[in-house]
Scaffold this motif. Structure first.
Motif, PDB file in Angstrom:
ATOM      1  N   ALA A 166       0.823  -1.207   0.000  1.00  0.00           N
ATOM      2  CA  ALA A 166       0.000   0.000   0.000  1.00  0.00           C
ATOM      3  C   ALA A 166       0.859   1.260   0.000  1.00  0.00           C
ATOM      4  CB  ALA A 166      -0.934  -0.010   1.219  1.00  0.00           C
ATOM      5  N   PHE A 167       1.963   1.232   0.750  1.00  0.00           N
ATOM      6  CA  PHE A 167       2.835   2.405   0.782  1.00  0.00           C
ATOM      7  C   PHE A 167       3.472   2.650  -0.586  1.00  0.00           C
ATOM      8  CE2 PHE A 167       7.198   3.964   1.096  1.00  0.00           C
ATOM      9  CZ  PHE A 167       6.972   5.229   1.605  1.00  0.00           C
ATOM     10  N   GLU A 168       3.908   1.571  -1.239  1.00  0.00           N
ATOM     11  CA  GLU A 168       4.567   1.730  -2.544  1.00  0.00           C
ATOM     12  C   GLU A 168       3.576   2.261  -3.587  1.00  0.00           C
ATOM     13  OE1 GLU A 168       7.661   1.946  -5.043  1.00  0.00           O
ATOM     14  OE2 GLU A 168       7.730   1.419  -2.906  1.00  0.00           O
ATOM     15  N   PHE A 169       2.374   1.761  -3.517  1.00  0.00           N
ATOM     16  CA  PHE A 169       1.356   2.236  -4.464  1.00  0.00           C
ATOM     17  C   PHE A 169       1.087   3.730  -4.263  1.00  0.00           C
ATOM     18  CE2 PHE A 169      -3.037   3.193  -5.518  1.00  0.00           C
ATOM     19  CZ  PHE A 169      -3.126   2.705  -6.812  1.00  0.00           C
ATOM     20  N   GLU A 170       0.899   4.147  -2.995  1.00  0.00           N
ATOM     21  CA  GLU A 170       0.622   5.549  -2.720  1.00  0.00           C
ATOM     22  C   GLU A 170       1.829   6.423  -3.075  1.00  0.00           C
ATOM     23  OE1 GLU A 170      -1.956   8.566  -1.537  1.00  0.00           O
ATOM     24  OE2 GLU A 170      -2.279   6.432  -1.978  1.00  0.00           O
ATOM     25  N   ASN A 171       3.017   5.883  -2.849  1.00  0.00           N
ATOM     26  CA  ASN A 171       4.248   6.608  -3.177  1.00  0.00           C
ATOM     27  C   ASN A 171       4.324   6.912  -4.676  1.00  0.00           C
ATOM     28  OD1 ASN A 171       6.765   7.713  -3.120  1.00  0.00           O
ATOM     29  ND2 ASN A 171       7.854   5.794  -2.731  1.00  0.00           N
ATOM     30  N   GLN A 172       4.074   5.891  -5.493  1.00  0.00           N
ATOM     31  CA  GLN A 172       4.160   6.085  -6.941  1.00  0.00           C
ATOM     32  C   GLN A 172       3.012   6.960  -7.449  1.00  0.00           C
ATOM     33  OE1 GLN A 172       6.695   5.231  -8.805  1.00  0.00           O
ATOM     34  NE2 GLN A 172       7.717   4.257  -7.049  1.00  0.00           N
ATOM     35  N   ARG A 173       1.828   6.823  -6.825  1.00  0.00           N
ATOM     36  CA  ARG A 173       0.698   7.645  -7.263  1.00  0.00           C
ATOM     37  C   ARG A 173       0.969   9.125  -6.992  1.00  0.00           C
ATOM     38  NH1 ARG A 173      -3.708  10.168  -5.481  1.00  0.00           N
ATOM     39  NH2 ARG A 173      -3.161   9.801  -3.297  1.00  0.00           N
ATOM     40  N   ARG A 174       1.455   9.434  -5.818  1.00  0.00           N
ATOM     41  CA  ARG A 174       1.749  10.833  -5.491  1.00  0.00           C
ATOM     42  C   ARG A 174       2.876  11.374  -6.352  1.00  0.00           C
ATOM     43  NH1 ARG A 174       1.327  11.772   1.020  1.00  0.00           N
ATOM     44  NH2 ARG A 174      -0.711  10.800   1.348  1.00  0.00           N
ATOM     45  N   THR A 175       3.872  10.525  -6.596  1.00  0.00           N
ATOM     46  CA  THR A 175       4.987  10.957  -7.450  1.00  0.00           C
ATOM     47  C   THR A 175       4.492  11.302  -8.838  1.00  0.00           C
ATOM     48  OG1 THR A 175       6.465   9.521  -6.199  1.00  0.00           O
ATOM     49  CG2 THR A 175       7.251  10.294  -8.325  1.00  0.00           C
ATOM     50  N   PHE A 176       3.578  10.477  -9.353  1.00  0.00           N
ATOM     51  CA  PHE A 176       3.074  10.739 -10.702  1.00  0.00           C
ATOM     52  C   PHE A 176       2.288  12.048 -10.743  1.00  0.00           C
ATOM     53  CE2 PHE A 176       0.068  10.295 -14.186  1.00  0.00           C
ATOM     54  CZ  PHE A 176       0.918   9.913 -15.216  1.00  0.00           C
ATOM     55  N   HIS A 177       1.453  12.281  -9.725  1.00  0.00           N
ATOM     56  CA  HIS A 177       0.653  13.501  -9.730  1.00  0.00           C
ATOM     57  C   HIS A 177       1.478  14.743  -9.442  1.00  0.00           C
ATOM     58  CE1 HIS A 177      -3.367  11.966 -10.362  1.00  0.00           C
ATOM     59  NE2 HIS A 177      -3.083  10.944  -9.589  1.00  0.00           N
ATOM     60  N   THR A 178       2.615  14.554  -8.739  1.00  0.00           N
ATOM     61  CA  THR A 178       3.436  15.717  -8.396  1.00  0.00           C
ATOM     62  C   THR A 178       4.456  16.034  -9.486  1.00  0.00           C
ATOM     63  OG1 THR A 178       3.177  15.115  -6.075  1.00  0.00           O
ATOM     64  CG2 THR A 178       4.903  16.707  -6.606  1.00  0.00           C
ATOM     65  N   TYR A 179       5.183  15.004  -9.933  1.00  0.00           N
ATOM     66  CA  TYR A 179       6.289  15.231 -10.861  1.00  0.00           C
ATOM     67  C   TYR A 179       6.009  14.728 -12.275  1.00  0.00           C
ATOM     68  CZ  TYR A 179       8.666  16.020  -6.441  1.00  0.00           C
ATOM     69  OH  TYR A 179       8.999  16.485  -5.211  1.00  0.00           O
ATOM     70  N   GLY A 180       4.928  13.984 -12.443  1.00  0.00           N
ATOM     71  CA  GLY A 180       4.566  13.568 -13.801  1.00  0.00           C
ATOM     72  C   GLY A 180       5.179  12.260 -14.240  1.00  0.00           C
ATOM     73  N   TYR A 181       5.801  11.514 -13.361  1.00  0.00           N
ATOM     74  CA  TYR A 181       6.348  10.214 -13.750  1.00  0.00           C
ATOM     75  C   TYR A 181       6.172   9.239 -12.595  1.00  0.00           C
ATOM     76  CZ  TYR A 181      10.410  11.583 -10.939  1.00  0.00           C
ATOM     77  OH  TYR A 181      11.216  11.981  -9.928  1.00  0.00           O
TER      78      TYR A 181
END
Length: 576
Positions: free
Chosen positions: A120-135
């Motif tokens: 769950a942490f890894e999923f949320e980490n990648q989701r936030r990264t995508f919405h913040t930095y675009g990747y």
């Protein structure tokens, strides 16, 4: 086997054998005894060697060939099944022609989806990264990936080395902003609203950009504007000499000397089927789109045609053409009388609705919304004869006031062009049908539909007629049926009454009831006219009425067996 086991084992048998032996020794020698009669030696007895079981436990024949069945929904198997058991068909023999893809087990329409688990942490980490930095890391790669496959903004991912929001990549360079957070400086306080460096507050186009913008706007304006036509000459031609009788009454006055009481409110006691063609009105150059009886008396007939003209005909006497009204540029779509018969409306494809004086032939007023009107109808109440409604091609029902020429109400809820308008329930409500294959019921002057009727089996209904008793509506459905709706509270479709047998797909063939409600009459696309029995829905009569489409059929309200039909061959025919 039991006999063999007990052979020479009992005490009686042993004593007998001993007596026989002593007898042989004591007596004199005699003839030799055969071997099968000699006593059995105990060393060779079966009773001393093995115990025989007469009913051993054995495997039934063919049992090893019976396969074990495996439920495909099982989550856990308690034994080690064979490959054939694991991949056996679910039920019945296997289809011989299936491809490998079709044979594969599936739990969704597209294939077999396995449940997967992700941190769950890894999923949320990648989701936030995508919405913040675009990747973000590519989720579709397998476990052997090196963590360098990204989706989204790849350049930013490689510049930041793929760091996530929790690893805080290097901060982006922000533009400098003017700051003045001192609240004591009332005039110069900026707070968070300070301008950025090199920020331009007002963007004014230069001369070249201004010229390009003007050119673009002028093109758009020309494209969206419908070119105004020059006003067409609106005229009417009187074709009879005796427009007024000796008392000064015009042709709008119903005659008394016909043997039929045209002013009666009671319908004929019994109606009969028409049998003969008695008259043809000819005068239109193109097909006829709509015909209407003169209100109440029906001693005159009004017809609108695709030759852009409206004609008024006599029904009794010499059956002449009385007057021709010309004032439209394109074909007439619909016509409607007011209650007294002094005025009528004509709706045309030239986007105009015109109000005519039926006696003088003059145009009283013109109405347009720059959209095509498909149906027009005066409000039936005598107190509201200055109001009329029109269904247009832009999905609206518009109400005009003829006194001022203003739009007083708009009903805008349909999803397609409006085909018909029918007043019901003592004129407190009206029903509209549309090309969106729905029917809507409205309270008068309330622009929100009180009931919406739409069914997947329903088709567009371009012609609707109210029954003489006001309880039913007959709707011409484009799936070659006439369907009946209740015109009272629930507006429910009467599925027991469906009239079929004619072909109307693509044509708005107007239909009508006989005055005593015993028959239903309609034209069809092949030029035939059909009459059904109202109670049994049985087809009683059909005949070839016109060469083209028979677009309208009306029963005379005071005659027991007279029907008028109009067709695209430009003729109006009278049947009795």
């Amino acid at each position: 086997m039991l006999g063999l086991q007990s052979y020479a084992s009992s005490s009686d048998g042993e004593s007998d054998h001993e007596d026989a032996a002593t007898a042989t020794t004591n007596s004199e020698p005699s003839a030799p005894i055969p071997d099968h009669l000699l006593p059995v030696d105990k060393t060779h007895s079966l009773s001393n060697s093995i115990a025989v079981c007469a009913a051993p436990t054995v495997v039934p024949l063919g049992a090893s060939a019976v396969p074990r069945t495996l439920d495909p929904t099982l989550k856990e198997v308690t034994y080690n099944p064979r490959y054939e058991e694991m991949y056996a068909p679910v039920k019945g023999p296997e289809h011989p022609d299936l491809t490998m893809q079709q044979r594969a087990p599936r739990n969704t329409l597209a294939g077999y989806v396995e449940k997967a688990h992700i941190n769950a942490f890894e999923f949320e980490n990648q989701r936030r990264t995508f919405h913040t930095y675009g990747y973000a890391l590519d989720p579709s790669v397998d476990d052997q990936a090196d963590g360098q496959s990204f989706v989204g903004d790849l350049q930013s991912a490689y510049d930041d080395n793929g760091k996530t929001v929790f690893e805080a990549p290097k901060a982006k360079k922000l533009r400098k902003q003017e700051k003045n957070d001192n609240p004591e400086d009332i005039e110069g306080f900026l707070g968070p609203w300070g301008k950025f460096e090199n920020e331009v507050s007002v963007a004014k186009p230069n001369e070249q950009e201004r010229a390009e913008l003007d050119e673009l706007l002028s093109k758009r304006h020309k494209r969206g504007r419908i070119p105004e036509d020059k006003p067409l000459e609106e005229k009417s031609t009187l074709h009879i000499k005796d427009a007024y009788d000796y008392q000064g009454r015009s042709y709008l006055h119903a005659p008394h000397d016909l043997g039929v009481n045209l002013r009666s409110n009671a319908p004929p006691t019994k109606c009969f089927l028409p049998k003969a063609h008695i008259h043809t009105w000819s005068g239109h150059n193109k097909g006829i789109s709509s015909i209407r009886w003169f209100p109440k008396t029906a001693h005159l007939l009004l017809s609108g045609s695709m030759d852009c003209r409206v004609k008024l005909w006599e029904v009794y006497g010499e059956r002449r053409c009385i007057r021709t009204f010309s004032g439209h540029r394109q074909a007439i779509k619909d016509i409607a009388w007011n209650n007294r018969g002094t005025n009528f409306l004509s709706a045309s494809y030239d986007r105009y609705i015109k109000l005519w004086d039926a006696e003088t032939g003059d145009v009283v007023s013109r109405f347009t919304t720059r959209k095509m009107p498909f149906c027009v109808k005066f409000h039936p109440d005598n107190s509201k004869q200055h109001l009329f409604v029109a269904g247009t091609s832009d999905k609206k029902i518009i109400c005009w006031d003829t006194r001022s020429g203003d739009i007083v109400q708009e009903y805008d809820r349909h999803l397609g062009s409006v085909s018909t308008i029918t007043f019901v329930d003592d004129n407190r409500r009206f029903v509209t049908t549309s090309d969106d294959k729905s029917m809507r019921i409205w309270e008068w002057d309330i622009p929100v539909d009180m009931k919406y009727i739409a069914d997947p089996t329903m088709h567009s209904m371009p012609a609707v007629t109210l029954a003489p008793n006001g309880k039913w509506m007959a709707c011409q459905s484009l799936d070659n049926k006439i369907v009946i709706f209740s015109a009272l509270n629930r507006f429910k479709m009467n599925r027991k009454k469906t009239f079929t047998g004619h072909m109307v797909s693509g044509y708005a063939c107007q239909l009508d009831f006989s005055p005593d409600m015993s028959y239903l009459v309609s034209g069809d696309g092949d030029g035939k006219c059909y009459i059904w029995d109202w109670k049994t829905t049985k087809m009683y009569k059909k005949w070839q009425a016109h060469d083209g489409v028979c677009i309208s059929a009306l029963w005379h309200p005071h005659e027991a067996s007279k029907v008028v039909t109009a067709g695209w061959d430009g003729q109006i025919k009278y049947w009795d």
